[in-house]
Design an enzyme around this catalytic site. Sequence first.
Site, PDB file in Angstrom:
ATOM      1  N   HIS B  76       0.818  -1.226   0.000  1.00 16.27           N
ATOM      2  CA  HIS B  76       0.000   0.000   0.000  1.00 16.27           C
ATOM      3  C   HIS B  76       0.846   1.268   0.000  1.00 16.27           C
ATOM      4  CE1 HIS B  76      -3.671  -2.306   0.692  1.00 16.27           C
ATOM      5  NE2 HIS B  76      -3.085  -2.933   1.684  1.00 16.27           N
ATOM      6  N   CYS B 110      -6.104  -8.826   5.533  1.00 14.87           N
ATOM      7  CA  CYS B 110      -4.857  -8.505   4.851  1.00 14.87           C
ATOM      8  C   CYS B 110      -3.697  -9.249   5.514  1.00 14.87           C
ATOM      9  CB  CYS B 110      -4.608  -7.002   4.918  1.00 14.87           C
ATOM     10  SG  CYS B 110      -4.398  -6.250   3.305  1.00 14.87           S
ATOM     11  N   CYS B 173     -31.395   0.461  21.404  1.00 17.71           N
ATOM     12  CA  CYS B 173     -30.481   1.598  21.253  1.00 17.71           C
ATOM     13  C   CYS B 173     -31.269   2.872  20.991  1.00 17.71           C
ATOM     14  CB  CYS B 173     -29.529   1.363  20.081  1.00 17.71           C
ATOM     15  SG  CYS B 173     -28.793  -0.269  20.016  1.00 17.71           S
ATOM     16  N   CYS B 176     -32.721   5.471  23.672  1.00 18.94           N
ATOM     17  CA  CYS B 176     -31.882   6.577  24.146  1.00 18.94           C
ATOM     18  C   CYS B 176     -31.433   7.457  22.988  1.00 18.94           C
ATOM     19  CB  CYS B 176     -30.638   6.046  24.865  1.00 18.94           C
ATOM     20  SG  CYS B 176     -30.987   5.326  26.475  1.00 18.94           S
ATOM     21  N   HIS B 177     -30.806   6.835  21.982  1.00 18.52           N
ATOM     22  CA  HIS B 177     -30.034   7.622  21.019  1.00 18.52           C
ATOM     23  C   HIS B 177     -30.876   8.275  19.927  1.00 18.52           C
ATOM     24  CE1 HIS B 177     -26.360   6.403  22.965  1.00 18.52           C
ATOM     25  NE2 HIS B 177     -26.774   5.153  22.948  1.00 18.52           N
ATOM     26  N   CYS B 218     -22.378  -0.631  25.844  1.00 21.32           N
ATOM     27  CA  CYS B 218     -23.753  -0.132  25.853  1.00 21.32           C
ATOM     28  C   CYS B 218     -24.736  -1.295  26.059  1.00 21.32           C
ATOM     29  CB  CYS B 218     -24.053   0.563  24.530  1.00 21.32           C
ATOM     30  SG  CYS B 218     -24.701   2.227  24.714  1.00 21.32           S
TER      31      CYS B 218
END
Lengths: 106, 257
Positions: B76, B110, B173, B176-177, B218
């Site tokens: 790379h 990789c 999730c 809350c979010h 979480c």
Amino acid sequence: MPSALINVPARAKRGDVIEIKTLMSHIMETGYRHIASGEVVPRDIITSFTCRYNGTEIFRADLYPAIAANPFITFFTTVTESGKFEFEWIGDRGFSETASASILVE
Amino acid sequence: MKIIGCIAILTAIAGTALAADIPQSERRSGTSFMSPDTRAMQDEDTANPGMLWVLDGEALWRRKAGVADKACADCHTDARVSMKGVAAHYPAFEKAFGKPVDLEQRINLCRTNHQQATPLAYESHELLALAAYVARQSRGMPIETGDDPEIAPFVEQGRELFMQRQGQLNLGCANCHDDNWDKKLAGSAITQAHPTGYPLYRLEWQSLGSLQRRLRACITGIRAQPYDYGSPELVALELYLMSRARGMAIETPAVRP
């Protein structure tokens, strides 16, 4: 592989007050934690930090277990002449690291 | 007719009671919820502890590994050029597996395929360092994850997991979010769950950590059984969250409280 991040202005005027910022990678294991089987995780902290300006010590700090991992230490100094700041961290288990930075005073 | 009308109204009410997506104009990075001190730490490369991992990642990029005795740089070359914008597309669809892989899994693919080295463990210093170094090359670039049509079903799977209530607290999730991101939970800001800065340095962890680590924390918080590192569920969640944050700028390595 311990590494440090240093922030010193490349140039300054004589008499200027500059801020120096240093960040050293270290786990700062307190010595108060236990593993699941009850054994204490041995203390492994940086205990001392010093900064020399052209060979003269201008700043020193003692570090204790309550300090978080990867200690970030900043302080101020008055620049007097061109030269080199040398930083040294010493700690448990033979930890010893150095770094340096140059400044050009106009 | 009356009954059908009632059902239509009920459906409409139920619809509003369900989690609503955050409008595009109100999307915010976790950075905007932080104190000025923490923001200053993130914004300055010599104060941001995440840069320690980026530095180590840069060294690892050039270090030869595995039976093939090849370094990342041997194929790379300069990561600043070859990896620019790459992290903004992850998780990405991997044709060989017919499923998405995240950045850490790509690095390990990789390693196993081209370097013929053993894969790095999740949350190991080396894997975090390489992921941080690669993602750092996309800092400031907009997230473009999820525009591949082949990946759409997995985004949808992630969205379902995001909405699904689970655990002893029976929370999803989104509760809350999506629904309460402008409020606080025990003094801490509830953020919008836009993963713009992973891997990031969390002051609570005193370390860099991956998005999978954050998701597992979480999930433990709602007292559910966390999915294993590298599980399809976690990758689907990562994928949904990244596609949800599409267009927002990458901040890696971010700092969070």
